[in-house]
Motif scaffolding. Structure first.
Motif, PDB file in Angstrom:
ATOM      1  N   ARG A 196       5.903   3.843  10.825  1.00  0.00           N
ATOM      2  CA  ARG A 196       6.071   5.488  10.670  1.00  0.00           C
ATOM      3  C   ARG A 196       7.681   4.852   9.671  1.00  0.00           C
ATOM      4  O   ARG A 196       7.988   5.515   9.959  1.00  0.00           O
ATOM      5  CB  ARG A 196       6.716   6.164  12.014  1.00  0.00           C
ATOM      6  CG  ARG A 196       5.326   5.853  13.087  1.00  0.00           C
ATOM      7  CD  ARG A 196       5.751   7.473  13.708  1.00  0.00           C
ATOM      8  NE  ARG A 196       5.315   8.586  13.540  1.00  0.00           N
ATOM      9  CZ  ARG A 196       4.895   9.504  13.512  1.00  0.00           C
ATOM     10  NH1 ARG A 196       5.222   9.606  15.188  1.00  0.00           N
ATOM     11  NH2 ARG A 196       4.479  10.862  12.962  1.00  0.00           N
ATOM     12  N   ASP A 221       0.982  -0.992  -0.189  1.00  0.00           N
ATOM     13  CA  ASP A 221       0.588   0.197  -0.155  1.00  0.00           C
ATOM     14  C   ASP A 221       1.238   1.594  -0.035  1.00  0.00           C
ATOM     15  O   ASP A 221       2.349   1.177  -0.236  1.00  0.00           O
ATOM     16  CB  ASP A 221      -1.182  -0.090   1.140  1.00  0.00           C
ATOM     17  CG  ASP A 221      -0.906   0.631   2.569  1.00  0.00           C
ATOM     18  OD1 ASP A 221       0.608   0.564   2.810  1.00  0.00           O
ATOM     19  OD2 ASP A 221      -1.632  -0.114   3.218  1.00  0.00           O
ATOM     20  N   ASP A 222      -0.016   2.293  -0.357  1.00  0.00           N
ATOM     21  CA  ASP A 222       0.483   3.443  -0.219  1.00  0.00           C
ATOM     22  C   ASP A 222       1.838   4.306   1.191  1.00  0.00           C
ATOM     23  O   ASP A 222       2.572   4.824   1.232  1.00  0.00           O
ATOM     24  CB  ASP A 222      -0.527   4.570  -0.210  1.00  0.00           C
ATOM     25  CG  ASP A 222      -0.178   6.026  -1.441  1.00  0.00           C
ATOM     26  OD1 ASP A 222       0.810   5.772  -2.476  1.00  0.00           O
ATOM     27  OD2 ASP A 222      -0.838   6.570  -0.908  1.00  0.00           O
ATOM     28  N   PHE A 223       1.448   3.165   2.132  1.00  0.00           N
ATOM     29  CA  PHE A 223       2.214   4.005   3.472  1.00  0.00           C
ATOM     30  C   PHE A 223       3.646   2.177   3.693  1.00  0.00           C
ATOM     31  O   PHE A 223       4.525   2.841   4.318  1.00  0.00           O
ATOM     32  CB  PHE A 223       1.754   3.124   5.113  1.00  0.00           C
ATOM     33  CG  PHE A 223       0.904   4.134   4.804  1.00  0.00           C
ATOM     34  CD1 PHE A 223       0.815   5.316   5.965  1.00  0.00           C
ATOM     35  CD2 PHE A 223      -0.542   3.582   4.333  1.00  0.00           C
ATOM     36  CE1 PHE A 223      -0.182   5.594   6.273  1.00  0.00           C
ATOM     37  CE2 PHE A 223      -1.397   5.250   4.478  1.00  0.00           C
ATOM     38  CZ  PHE A 223      -0.956   6.254   5.619  1.00  0.00           C
ATOM     39  N   THR A 253      -1.336  -2.462  16.848  1.00  0.00           N
ATOM     40  CA  THR A 253      -1.209  -2.221  15.500  1.00  0.00           C
ATOM     41  C   THR A 253       0.296  -1.106  15.451  1.00  0.00           C
ATOM     42  O   THR A 253       1.072  -1.789  16.403  1.00  0.00           O
ATOM     43  CB  THR A 253      -2.554  -0.658  15.994  1.00  0.00           C
ATOM     44  OG1 THR A 253      -2.619   0.347  15.075  1.00  0.00           O
ATOM     45  CG2 THR A 253      -1.802   0.046  17.532  1.00  0.00           C
ATOM     46  N   PHE A 254      -0.001  -0.820  14.610  1.00  0.00           N
ATOM     47  CA  PHE A 254       1.517   0.235  14.415  1.00  0.00           C
ATOM     48  C   PHE A 254       1.909   0.229  15.555  1.00  0.00           C
ATOM     49  O   PHE A 254       3.719   0.872  15.665  1.00  0.00           O
ATOM     50  CB  PHE A 254       1.657   0.965  13.157  1.00  0.00           C
ATOM     51  CG  PHE A 254       0.851   1.153  11.855  1.00  0.00           C
ATOM     52  CD1 PHE A 254       1.090  -0.165  10.981  1.00  0.00           C
ATOM     53  CD2 PHE A 254      -0.457   1.013  11.413  1.00  0.00           C
ATOM     54  CE1 PHE A 254       0.604  -0.108  10.173  1.00  0.00           C
ATOM     55  CE2 PHE A 254      -1.255   1.577  10.727  1.00  0.00           C
ATOM     56  CZ  PHE A 254      -1.221   0.555   9.870  1.00  0.00           C
ATOM     57  N   ALA A 255       1.696   1.170  16.133  1.00  0.00           N
ATOM     58  CA  ALA A 255       2.047   2.606  17.241  1.00  0.00           C
ATOM     59  C   ALA A 255       2.028   0.826  18.432  1.00  0.00           C
ATOM     60  O   ALA A 255       3.312   1.417  19.631  1.00  0.00           O
ATOM     61  CB  ALA A 255       1.406   3.289  17.535  1.00  0.00           C
ATOM     62  N   ASP A 256       2.809  -0.199  18.274  1.00  0.00           N
ATOM     63  CA  ASP A 256       2.784  -0.524  19.543  1.00  0.00           C
ATOM     64  C   ASP A 256       4.314  -1.050  18.983  1.00  0.00           C
ATOM     65  O   ASP A 256       4.772  -2.145  20.205  1.00  0.00           O
ATOM     66  CB  ASP A 256       2.158  -2.163  19.368  1.00  0.00           C
ATOM     67  CG  ASP A 256       0.337  -1.617  20.176  1.00  0.00           C
ATOM     68  OD1 ASP A 256       0.431  -0.468  20.495  1.00  0.00           O
ATOM     69  OD2 ASP A 256      -0.392  -2.619  19.618  1.00  0.00           O
TER      70      ASP A 256
END
Lengths: 275, 275, 275
Positions: free
Chosen positions: C246, C183-185, C221-224
């Motif tokens: 990120r 994906d875009d990320f 989730t990502f921030a974990d």
């Protein structure tokens, strides 16, 4: 009307549109931007504060959410005739205050009201734009901004995050500020108020950054400098910008969000100023 | 209906949308493109001429404006059932003529009418899309294209800028032209009319550019050449294009807007042509 | 409602919008994405299957068409309350099946119906989005999805192309799959079902790719995970993703569509699973 802003790129915003169109009754949808600086609530706050006050009353779905899926809250903010829905990371409050102030000019409540969005277990932990915020924005749209406080899913809260933009330090002939954002053209927007340049258009200013020190022209608009040349002007948000006509100011001045900028007029020119 | 085109990237176009929605009564907004080649009225003229005639009657807000804030005028152009609003830098006139011609087929006035937009002191010198052109487009939309000449803010003018596209020099078996635009796929669109290739599909043509000289196939469509191979075809605008199937023609042929292209059929093949 | 998706970039999609607005009676237009991976019907199928089921009943114009102008057919597909229009290259069928299944939950026909679009000689060989598919989508919109089979221009067909997504091979404690899309990320979405990670959140998994082998955390989730660190999570489509908080998972894991991924839990951890 529901506006949409995010840092999702493509095609994730379309999933939010689908949810809004499925849950709200024929809302007008308006894309604000889906390439806001990624994971950066601060830049989101700047751009939303810049853009949203141009709109008529609307619900603004604004999702720049590096903490998606963590325990950060989801919030809905009432700001005059407008509402904003997104993560509680500070990005919504500066635009909300700007919208409330603009509404206050028309006699509405100048205070913002913040509500926590109660959500059932969302479908995913990684796409709350689709699973939490779009449903909440649709609910606010259906209730109407005036009656959003009657929604069961919203609880008023007193504590919430807010991005703060520091003020530049401005003295006679000298301003010490920082870059707030760099726009798509490469213009580096500082927090120095445009009024600092009053009386200096057509003259020059010394700009000191991590890229060095240079005397550059103070112009009314880009094309007043030769193509490729650095310049300083007042941007459309009212702040001093470090730009290049038909080039990138961020590269010429070595600037990025958060970097410091010192602007100063040399003594002779400063003496010409009314005191 | 109001269409929007610009070279603003993001999120500046959203400010124009806000202004249009605040000042016009529930207009339909349609984004044409906001990544038109930056500061290039010539490419804007090409793309607007290509796209706008597909639309039903509308007001077209089109802002590619490297001279923003200088003394270049703001203009509104009536073209049949359509109107265009933007800077007086030539970008609006080729699409306006195309729209007027298309309207003339339906019995409307084939001539375009150009009006200067009188503006009060705009809020900024650097964002006339928001401060001058969007308000003017909203005013034309509210008045209606038929009655736009009754607007106090519009003064008919006889002199205005126009982008001119030079014609290719076409002889039997040989055409000397130039690149008008390079599209998002890297296809280099020339000013050589597609009819130059008539009778040559399935054959080949010699292409001479600054990148050298090569004999390439003349095909009906991209996939008629192997992936990665250069080709020449007629694009959807009716001009000869220098392309690569699933690759970039501009890179393969070393082409960019304004560069010259010479196409020639070798003698034997030329002799096959009806004379 | 007509949604638009393509790999056209800009400004070609605007020509399709013009055609739709000229031929259909005031349709709502919604952009899904115009930067779908270029010339890749497989990725288009994935993303359309992901996004379109969020929408209320609509006609979906979806044009990722590397074979434009060749003898591949144009098709319209009825899927419950929805219709899809585009090239017969397989990209429409997986989203059509997803839409039909979703409609079946509401009592509608769970089968899809495929029609060949009969077209007069199109204006171009290179832009069937404008010349073939947009007119066909407008015709379906005007007829209504329920009555689209009455259109003279549509002929039911039994044979058509379909993209197939292979299933991952999942055993206890081990899954062998491949990347479906990035994906875009930069998140690399695999075909391993999210349930493979059940009971392992907060633990770690060994990921083997062409980029090497590494043990990475399994997070909600990502921030974990710390910023910049690789992780494995379940994405919003329900599949296992290889990501970086990120950052770009495709680069960290050396992944691209079609590349293989082996996920395994070490023995001790596997023994903790319910059997």
């Amino acid at each position: 009307m529901i506006t949409l802003a995010s840092d999702f790129g493509s095609p994730y915003p379309a999933a939010m549109k689908g949810v809004l169109l499925s849950r709200a009754d024929d809302p007008r949808l308006v894309d604000v931007a889906h390439d806001l600086p990624r994971g950066d609530p601060r830049s989101a706050a700047f751009w939303l504060r810049f853009v949203l006050p141009e709109f008529p009353p609307a619900v603004h779905l604004a999702v720049v959410d590096p903490g998606v899926g963590t325990d950060r809250a989801a919030v809905a903010v009432r700001a005059g005739d407008h509402a904003l829905v997104g993560p509680d990371n500070g990005s919504l409050v500066p635009p909300a205050r700007a919208l409330a102030e603009a509404s206050a000019d028309a006699g509405a409540d100048p205070e913002i009201e913040v509500f926590a969005v109660r959500t059932d277990d969302p479908r995913s932990s990684t796409f709350h734009g689709r699973d939490v915020f779009a449903p909440a924005a649709a609910a606010v749209h259906e209730a109407g901004v005036e009656r959003m406080d009657a929604l069961d899913s919203l609880d008023p809260v007193d504590e919430y995050e807010s991005v703060l933009f520091s003020d530049a330090r401005v003295e006679t002939g000298r301003a010490v500020g920082e870059v707030l954002v760099v726009d798509d053209f490469g213009n580096a927007v500082t927090n120095v108020p445009g009024s600092f340049l009053d009386g200096h258009r057509g003259g020059s200013v010394t700009v000191r950054t991590s890229g060095g020190e240079a005397s550059v022209p103070v112009v009314e608009t880009f094309a007043d400098a030769p193509a490729g040349d650095p310049l300083v002007t007042v941007g459309s948000h009212g702040y001093v910008e470090c730009d290049v006509n038909r080039g990138r100011g961020d590269e010429a001045f070595d600037l990025a969000p958060g970097r410091s900028v010192v602007l100063s007029f040399d003594e002779e020119e400063t003496q010409l100023l009314p005191t």
